[in-house]
Design a protein around this motif. Sequence first.
Motif, PDB file in Angstrom:
ATOM      1  N   PHE A   1       0.842  -1.203   0.000  1.00  0.00           N
ATOM      2  CA  PHE A   1       0.000   0.000   0.000  1.00  0.00           C
ATOM      3  C   PHE A   1       0.873   1.247   0.000  1.00  0.00           C
ATOM      4  CE2 PHE A   1      -2.798   3.239   1.484  1.00  0.00           C
ATOM      5  CZ  PHE A   1      -4.099   2.820   1.266  1.00  0.00           C
ATOM      6  N   ASP A   2       0.513   2.218  -0.854  1.00  0.00           N
ATOM      7  CA  ASP A   2       1.194   3.510  -0.920  1.00  0.00           C
ATOM      8  C   ASP A   2       0.117   4.584  -0.943  1.00  0.00           C
ATOM      9  OD1 ASP A   2       3.091   5.487  -1.156  1.00  0.00           O
ATOM     10  OD2 ASP A   2       3.375   5.211  -3.311  1.00  0.00           O
ATOM     11  N   LEU A   3      -0.104   5.254   0.180  1.00  0.00           N
ATOM     12  CA  LEU A   3      -1.306   6.034   0.439  1.00  0.00           C
ATOM     13  C   LEU A   3      -1.411   7.329  -0.359  1.00  0.00           C
ATOM     14  CD1 LEU A   3      -3.852   6.200   2.247  1.00  0.00           C
ATOM     15  CD2 LEU A   3      -2.455   7.353   3.952  1.00  0.00           C
ATOM     16  N   ASP A   4      -2.682   7.710  -0.564  1.00  0.00           N
ATOM     17  CA  ASP A   4      -3.086   9.057  -0.960  1.00  0.00           C
ATOM     18  C   ASP A   4      -2.754   9.434  -2.398  1.00  0.00           C
ATOM     19  OD1 ASP A   4      -4.356   9.600   1.359  1.00  0.00           O
ATOM     20  OD2 ASP A   4      -2.770  10.813   2.241  1.00  0.00           O
ATOM     21  N   HIS A   5      -3.006   8.526  -3.327  1.00  0.00           N
ATOM     22  CA  HIS A   5      -2.886   8.874  -4.734  1.00  0.00           C
ATOM     23  C   HIS A   5      -4.200   9.395  -5.298  1.00  0.00           C
ATOM     24  CE1 HIS A   5       1.211   7.235  -5.478  1.00  0.00           C
ATOM     25  NE2 HIS A   5       0.904   6.573  -4.376  1.00  0.00           N
ATOM     26  N   MET A   6      -5.259   9.326  -4.507  1.00  0.00           N
ATOM     27  CA  MET A   6      -6.539   9.944  -4.856  1.00  0.00           C
ATOM     28  C   MET A   6      -6.936  10.829  -3.682  1.00  0.00           C
ATOM     29  SD  MET A   6      -7.324   8.674  -7.870  1.00  0.00           S
ATOM     30  CE  MET A   6      -8.944   8.153  -8.409  1.00  0.00           C
ATOM     31  N   LEU A   7      -7.640  11.925  -3.984  1.00  0.00           N
ATOM     32  CA  LEU A   7      -7.909  12.924  -2.963  1.00  0.00           C
ATOM     33  C   LEU A   7      -9.273  12.716  -2.314  1.00  0.00           C
ATOM     34  CD1 LEU A   7      -6.607  16.093  -4.849  1.00  0.00           C
ATOM     35  CD2 LEU A   7      -5.413  14.764  -3.102  1.00  0.00           C
ATOM     36  N   THR A   8      -9.322  13.005  -1.013  1.00  0.00           N
ATOM     37  CA  THR A   8     -10.586  12.964  -0.269  1.00  0.00           C
ATOM     38  C   THR A   8     -10.768  14.292   0.462  1.00  0.00           C
ATOM     39  OG1 THR A   8      -9.563  12.049   1.725  1.00  0.00           O
ATOM     40  CG2 THR A   8     -10.379  10.476   0.091  1.00  0.00           C
ATOM     41  N   VAL A   9     -12.007  14.558   0.862  1.00  0.00           N
ATOM     42  CA  VAL A   9     -12.295  15.714   1.709  1.00  0.00           C
ATOM     43  C   VAL A   9     -13.167  15.251   2.865  1.00  0.00           C
ATOM     44  CG1 VAL A   9     -12.134  17.398  -0.171  1.00  0.00           C
ATOM     45  CG2 VAL A   9     -14.341  16.387   0.396  1.00  0.00           C
ATOM     46  N   GLY A  10     -13.056  15.940   3.994  1.00  0.00           N
ATOM     47  CA  GLY A  10     -13.870  15.637   5.161  1.00  0.00           C
ATOM     48  C   GLY A  10     -15.180  16.400   5.133  1.00  0.00           C
ATOM     49  N   ILE A  11     -15.963  16.188   6.161  1.00  0.00           N
ATOM     50  CA  ILE A  11     -17.312  16.738   6.192  1.00  0.00           C
ATOM     51  C   ILE A  11     -17.311  18.272   6.300  1.00  0.00           C
ATOM     52  CG2 ILE A  11     -17.562  16.495   8.707  1.00  0.00           C
ATOM     53  CD1 ILE A  11     -20.475  15.595   8.152  1.00  0.00           C
ATOM     54  N   ASP A  12     -16.353  18.853   7.019  1.00  0.00           N
ATOM     55  CA  ASP A  12     -16.332  20.316   7.152  1.00  0.00           C
ATOM     56  C   ASP A  12     -15.956  20.995   5.846  1.00  0.00           C
ATOM     57  OD1 ASP A  12     -17.089  20.256   9.835  1.00  0.00           O
ATOM     58  OD2 ASP A  12     -15.018  20.084  10.545  1.00  0.00           O
ATOM     59  N   ASP A  13     -14.970  20.460   5.125  1.00  0.00           N
ATOM     60  CA  ASP A  13     -14.618  21.023   3.823  1.00  0.00           C
ATOM     61  C   ASP A  13     -15.751  20.851   2.826  1.00  0.00           C
ATOM     62  OD1 ASP A  13     -12.128  22.049   4.435  1.00  0.00           O
ATOM     63  OD2 ASP A  13     -11.049  20.236   3.882  1.00  0.00           O
ATOM     64  N   THR A  14     -16.448  19.725   2.914  1.00  0.00           N
ATOM     65  CA  THR A  14     -17.577  19.494   2.017  1.00  0.00           C
ATOM     66  C   THR A  14     -18.656  20.554   2.223  1.00  0.00           C
ATOM     67  OG1 THR A  14     -17.161  17.106   1.966  1.00  0.00           O
ATOM     68  CG2 THR A  14     -19.376  17.845   1.372  1.00  0.00           C
ATOM     69  N   ALA A  15     -18.879  20.952   3.470  1.00  0.00           N
ATOM     70  CA  ALA A  15     -19.914  21.937   3.776  1.00  0.00           C
ATOM     71  C   ALA A  15     -19.667  23.266   3.067  1.00  0.00           C
ATOM     72  CB  ALA A  15     -19.997  22.146   5.292  1.00  0.00           C
ATOM     73  N   THR A  16     -18.416  23.654   2.911  1.00  0.00           N
ATOM     74  CA  THR A  16     -18.094  24.944   2.291  1.00  0.00           C
ATOM     75  C   THR A  16     -17.685  24.804   0.830  1.00  0.00           C
ATOM     76  OG1 THR A  16     -15.785  24.786   3.042  1.00  0.00           O
ATOM     77  CG2 THR A  16     -17.357  25.862   4.522  1.00  0.00           C
ATOM     78  N   TRP A  17     -17.682  23.586   0.302  1.00  0.00           N
ATOM     79  CA  TRP A  17     -17.175  23.390  -1.059  1.00  0.00           C
ATOM     80  C   TRP A  17     -17.976  24.130  -2.128  1.00  0.00           C
ATOM     81  CZ3 TRP A  17     -12.444  21.677  -1.756  1.00  0.00           C
ATOM     82  CH2 TRP A  17     -11.998  21.515  -3.074  1.00  0.00           C
ATOM     83  N   PRO A  18     -19.309  24.239  -2.025  1.00  0.00           N
ATOM     84  CA  PRO A  18     -20.029  24.961  -3.082  1.00  0.00           C
ATOM     85  C   PRO A  18     -19.574  26.397  -3.271  1.00  0.00           C
ATOM     86  CG  PRO A  18     -21.561  23.643  -1.808  1.00  0.00           C
ATOM     87  CD  PRO A  18     -20.238  23.582  -1.089  1.00  0.00           C
ATOM     88  N   GLU A  19     -18.953  27.001  -2.251  1.00  0.00           N
ATOM     89  CA  GLU A  19     -18.429  28.359  -2.395  1.00  0.00           C
ATOM     90  C   GLU A  19     -17.073  28.362  -3.098  1.00  0.00           C
ATOM     91  OE1 GLU A  19     -20.124  27.564   0.731  1.00  0.00           O
ATOM     92  OE2 GLU A  19     -21.672  28.443  -0.537  1.00  0.00           O
ATOM     93  N   ARG A  20     -16.420  27.199  -3.199  1.00  0.00           N
ATOM     94  CA  ARG A  20     -15.073  27.129  -3.780  1.00  0.00           C
ATOM     95  C   ARG A  20     -15.011  26.356  -5.091  1.00  0.00           C
ATOM     96  NH1 ARG A  20     -11.725  24.300   0.549  1.00  0.00           N
ATOM     97  NH2 ARG A  20     -13.712  23.575   1.406  1.00  0.00           N
TER      98      ARG A  20
END
Length: 279
Positions: free
Chosen positions: A145-164
């Motif tokens: 396993f070699d981590l983080d080749h695809m990106l994720t976001v948490g719930i707080d970033d998701t809440a503000t994502w429509p503004e970004r």
Amino acid sequence: MLVTAHELINDVSSLPTPVILDVRWQLGDTRGREHYWSGHIPGAQYMDLPGDLAGQRNVREGRHPLPSPGDFEDALRRVGIDNDSRVVLYDDCGNTSAARAWWLMRWAGKEDVFLLDGGLKAWIAEGEDLAVGPGNPVSRGDFAFDLDHMLTVGIDDTATWPERGVLIDARTPERYEGRTEPMDSRAGHIPGAVNMPTGNFLDERGHFLPADQIRRMFADAGVTSGSNAVVYCGSGIHACHALAAMAVAGLETGRLFPGSWSQWSADRKRPVALGADPR
């Protein structure tokens, strides 16, 4: 990232053969392993979505949280995957579940991962036989396993994502609008999210639409590279299919909100939008 059934037929008749994984699972149908035993592509191993492609369900992270790196590495080794293996994934529902395995393997650093376009039905349409039973045992692989080749976001970033950027809800319109909710505690969608049902990326045979057509669909939603997009669904499964559609279209793959609606709706402090309007 797609292979046709005809290409796979040629692949399995030459060496080295790819590792083929059957990832059959659908919402409301937990009998994927039984379906595999009833008939699968010869040589394919079964990968259980809830057991191998998700962590333990919990209120804090949702119904299908990401598996731990150690558990996922072990699952890939158990089905014979090495660091240099070529992997082909399929299901019988337009790759909407197999795409979860594709995304996780890319997340884990596996490059040579492909989806069988059209899935099991495409294989059968070529006149090929199916194998029955539990499948043949395979040697344990050595994948690391070699981590983080695809990106994720948490719930707080998701809440503000429509503004970004663009927040995409990949569920059916009925669930997005809040007209029905068969699985989670509240109906509706995250305020500001636009609805792009992942089934819309498929034709009537369960094949992905042409790349230029998928690109236009994303462009109409404001996504032109994928870098400004976050995708969610009910529990993080079908969202991976929308992210796979981005890759099919040649777009930079967007980010996944793994907890998706199951995590959001369980938090009573989070607002809910109803109807066809994003807000």
